[in-house]
Scaffold this active site. Structure first.
Site: not given
Ligand code: DGL
Length: 270
Positions: A7-8, A39-40, A70-72, A162, A194-196
């Site tokens: 993940d990011s 990353y988003g 990570c979805n992004t 974060e 988003c996994t966050h």
């Molecule tokens: N957990 C990432 C996701 O699922 C976060 C992406 C990010 O870093 O913005 O999209």
């Protein structure tokens, strides 16, 4: 050999928790690219380069199978990686498909034509890059017809997580839910894309109301990975320990993760 989870930043830990619960004997290596999160708000090109670098780091740890938690990264980079970059003896899987299969009441690998499903109005909460990619709508259209998706780019939420700023994260979630509800007052289902975001699931549910069914990925991805490994046992490693790596400062990232997960979480330098 272990399974790699990428993940990011911290969000993929929600997926790691679920897969480790589902497969307690399995060894995992988690890599959070905290030095480059979020990353988003990055371009697709940038997300592709960073994701490839992260996956290569996990391959170097002996993880021939890597899950992009990570979805992004899944939305902006996975298809291109699979089409032109992943060698034959390695696998990279994403988090979108298990979620969409659950939403559209499909079993794994059911490739029948798109059909009507029970859920008609879906609220999608995701990062700006995931929303811009329209990957969710594209995957959904392969499987279902007549589903209205209203997407809310949730700027700032990943940054707040974060940074360990729970209060700001909650305030932003409420504002994003309000913004979406102005365009779709009565969603039947909400996707935390988003996994966050599962770290703020209660805030999402409160703001949306108890009647809205919440889909979050961790358990769905865990079930789908267990199923995948049954069909591809060559990717099951022999180790039993799990390690957490970060491209950021291990001390700082460990403190933030411990705060959000409310238990001791210890990262090492990647
Ligand atoms: N957990 C990432 C996701 O699922 C976060 C992406 C990010 O870093 O913005 O999209």
């Amino acid at each position: 050999m272990a399974i790699g989870i990428f993940d990011s930043g911290l969000g993929g830990l929600t997926v790691l928790d679920a897969v480790a619960r589902a497969m307690p004997a399995m060894s995992f290596v988690y890599l959070g690219d905290n030095a480059h999160a979020p990353y988003g708000v990055r371009t697709a090109e940038d997300i592709f380069d960073l994701t490839c670098a992260g996956v290569e780091r996990l391959w170097a740890e002996g993880c021939d199978l890597v899950v992009l938690a990570c979805n992004t990264a899944s939305a902006a980079a996975l298809r291109r990686m699979q089409e032109s970059w992943v060698p034959e003896d390695k696998r990279v899987l994403g988090v979108f498909v298990p979620l969409i299969e659950a939403l559209t009441e499909r079993q794994w690998g059911d490739n029948s034509p798109p059909r009507e499903v029970a859920i008609k109005h879906v609220a999608l909460f995701a990062t700006p890059a995931t929303v811009a990619s329209r990957a969710f709508q594209r995957e959904l259209a392969f499987r279902a017809v007549g589903v209205d998706v209203e997407a809310q780019p949730c700027g700032g939420v990943v940054d707040a997580i974060e940074e360990g700023d729970e209060m700001l994260a909650e305030t932003l979630v409420r504002a994003h839910v309000e913004a979406l509800k102005r365009r779709m007052p009565h969603p039947q289902a909400a996707v935390l894309g988003c996994t966050h975001y599962p770290l703020l699931q209660e805030t999402f549910q409160e703001a949306l109301g108890p009647e809205v069914r919440m889909y979050s990925q961790a358990d769905l991805v865990a079930a789908s990975l267990a199923d995948y490994l049954e069909r591809h046992p060559e990717f099951i490693g022999s180790g039993t320990t799990t390690r957490l790596l970060t491209t950021g400062s291990p001390e700082r990232v460990s403190v933030k993760a411990t705060q959000f997960f409310r238990r001791g979480v210890v990262f090492e330098a990647a």
